[in-house]
Scaffold this active site. Sequence first.
Site, PDB file in Angstrom:
ATOM      1  CE  LYS A   1       0.659   1.557   4.446  1.00 58.28           C
ATOM      2  NZ  LYS A   1       1.805   2.399   4.557  1.00 58.28           N
TER       3      LYS A   1
ATOM      4  CB  VAL B   1      12.184  -5.445   4.197  1.00 63.84           C
ATOM      5  CG1 VAL B   1      12.022  -5.657   5.703  1.00 63.84           C
ATOM      6  CG2 VAL B   1      11.908  -6.758   3.463  1.00 63.84           C
TER       7      VAL B   1
ATOM      8  N   GLY C   1       7.689   1.463   4.567  1.00 63.18           N
ATOM      9  CA  GLY C   1       6.463   2.274   4.622  1.00 63.18           C
ATOM     10  C   GLY C   1       5.414   1.793   3.638  1.00 63.18           C
TER      11      GLY C   1
ATOM     12  CB  ALA D   1       1.535  -2.140   4.517  1.00 62.91           C
TER      13      ALA D   1
ATOM     14  CB  THR E   1       0.376  -6.999   2.439  1.00 59.60           C
ATOM     15  OG1 THR E   1      -0.587  -7.428   1.488  1.00 59.60           O
ATOM     16  CG2 THR E   1       1.750  -7.326   1.928  1.00 59.60           C
TER      17      THR E   1
ATOM     18  CG  ASP F   1      -0.465  -0.239   8.053  1.00 63.39           C
ATOM     19  OD1 ASP F   1      -1.289   0.651   8.339  1.00 63.39           O
ATOM     20  OD2 ASP F   1       0.729  -0.001   7.767  1.00 63.39           O
TER      21      ASP F   1
HETATM   22  P1  ATP Z   1       4.177  -0.534   7.801  1.00 62.03           P
HETATM   23  O1  ATP Z   1       4.006   0.307   6.569  1.00 62.03           O
HETATM   24  O2  ATP Z   1       3.040  -1.541   8.039  1.00 62.03           O
HETATM   25  O3  ATP Z   1       4.539   0.230   9.041  1.00 62.03           O
HETATM   26  P2  ATP Z   1       6.707  -1.216   6.705  1.00 62.03           P
HETATM   27  O4  ATP Z   1       6.365  -1.367   5.269  1.00 62.03           O
HETATM   28  O5  ATP Z   1       7.344   0.059   7.090  1.00 62.03           O
HETATM   29  O6  ATP Z   1       5.421  -1.493   7.566  1.00 62.03           O
HETATM   30  P3  ATP Z   1       7.630  -3.927   6.904  1.00 62.03           P
HETATM   31  O7  ATP Z   1       8.136  -4.287   5.547  1.00 62.03           O
HETATM   32  O8  ATP Z   1       6.322  -4.505   7.308  1.00 62.03           O
HETATM   33  O9  ATP Z   1       7.658  -2.355   7.131  1.00 62.03           O
HETATM   34  O10 ATP Z   1       8.786  -4.352   7.936  1.00 62.03           O
HETATM   35  C1  ATP Z   1       8.919  -3.824   9.243  1.00 62.03           C
HETATM   36  C2  ATP Z   1       9.718  -4.818  10.082  1.00 62.03           C
HETATM   37  O11 ATP Z   1       8.884  -5.943  10.340  1.00 62.03           O
HETATM   38  C3  ATP Z   1      10.930  -5.365   9.360  1.00 62.03           C
HETATM   39  O12 ATP Z   1      12.077  -4.684   9.757  1.00 62.03           O
HETATM   40  C4  ATP Z   1      10.991  -6.828   9.745  1.00 62.03           C
HETATM   41  O13 ATP Z   1      11.969  -7.056  10.731  1.00 62.03           O
HETATM   42  C5  ATP Z   1       9.646  -7.139  10.385  1.00 62.03           C
HETATM   43  N1  ATP Z   1       8.838  -8.176   9.689  1.00 62.03           N
HETATM   44  C6  ATP Z   1       8.136  -9.133  10.305  1.00 62.03           C
HETATM   45  N2  ATP Z   1       7.468  -9.896   9.427  1.00 62.03           N
HETATM   46  C7  ATP Z   1       7.756  -9.419   8.206  1.00 62.03           C
HETATM   47  C8  ATP Z   1       7.345  -9.806   6.902  1.00 62.03           C
HETATM   48  N3  ATP Z   1       6.517 -10.833   6.686  1.00 62.03           N
HETATM   49  N4  ATP Z   1       7.808  -9.086   5.866  1.00 62.03           N
HETATM   50  C9  ATP Z   1       8.634  -8.027   6.095  1.00 62.03           C
HETATM   51  N5  ATP Z   1       9.067  -7.637   7.311  1.00 62.03           N
HETATM   52  C10 ATP Z   1       8.624  -8.314   8.368  1.00 62.03           C
END
Ligand code: ATP
Length: 311
Positions: free
Chosen positions: A11, A100, A103, A105, A109, A141
């Site tokens: 997202k 990863v 921002g 999600a 997801t 999220d």
């Molecule tokens: P959001 O936008 O929901 O705040 P994000 O996109 O900033 O999330 P993610 O990719 O979800 O960040 O990763 C945040 C942290 O979550 C990572 O540093 C990782 O250690 C942990 N994590 C746990 N499960 C997962 C997964 N299935 N995929 C990616 N990261 C994961």
Amino acid sequence: MKTCNLLAPAKINLYLEILGERFDNYHELIMVLQSIELSDYIKINFNGTQNINLYCNNLLVPLNETNIAYRAAQLIIKKFPNSLNLYGGVDIIIDKRIPVAAGLAGGSTDGAAVLLALNLLWKLDLNDYELQKLGEELGSDVPFCINGGTAIATGKGEIINPINKLDNLWIVLAKYQNFSISTPWAYQKHKEQFGKCYEKNDKKKNSNNFELLINAIDQKDGQKIGNLLYNDLEKVVLSEHLMITELKSFMEKMGGLGTMMSGSGPTIFTLCQSREQAEEIKNIIVKTFQDPNLELFISKLSSNGINNIKS
Ligand code: ATP
């Protein structure tokens, strides 16, 4: 049914405003969330054991009980303990395509995809609302990620109101591979810098623009949407990271509809009218920055949430 193959979309935030602090230490938010076609591929198979096994092709993703996909399986087992005995354990195989800690999600997801898959494989018969309520226990999220599309999210982000779905626009996403932002860090910084200005919850500081954005989405007016993109967390990330500030100011001069950081960052996106425009902007960024660490993606806004591609 023995296997589920799912597409779990990322997202972006078209809007993120912090309204105040909550009693539970989270922030009261008003956001517009938008699914994009960039997705993780997730395969879930019965494995003939009583175990949940997790596999992922990205070393940044933890393969333990902190993984949100694993936590989703544990949550279902906790709520429906008979299902594991009755049907048996599963392998969860994540083909990570979403950057990863970006921002976007990516973890949320994956968690939503596991809830959906186990609902089917373990014949739990939960409806979307029940899946969203379970998702809430995994992260703010996750409820949005179940159905995706375009939605207003309030509360901590878990209260979802779908609106007119956008799927007519494209985006260029840019993220430095070796650089991530922790979501708690971004909110903490915002509190340090702007906490004194938090008003009583539900008083939108930017309310006029929020209403205009919702109208622009209703009309699917890309130019207006681009002008009204908003993210309160952007200023805290940009003020601390010159590299992201420079990336954003370059991207906003490229003639797209609008440029903004997504969620807690550090991904920056430029909204575009067409695939051609997105390609053109991407090519200019590649040539100008010449940085192998700068990952660029082209994607389209999507009206889909988790998509069960074949059973
Ligand atoms: P959001 O936008 O929901 O705040 P994000 O996109 O900033 O999330 P993610 O990719 O979800 O960040 O990763 C945040 C942290 O979550 C990572 O540093 C990782 O250690 C942990 N994590 C746990 N499960 C997962 C997964 N299935 N995929 C990616 N990261 C994961």
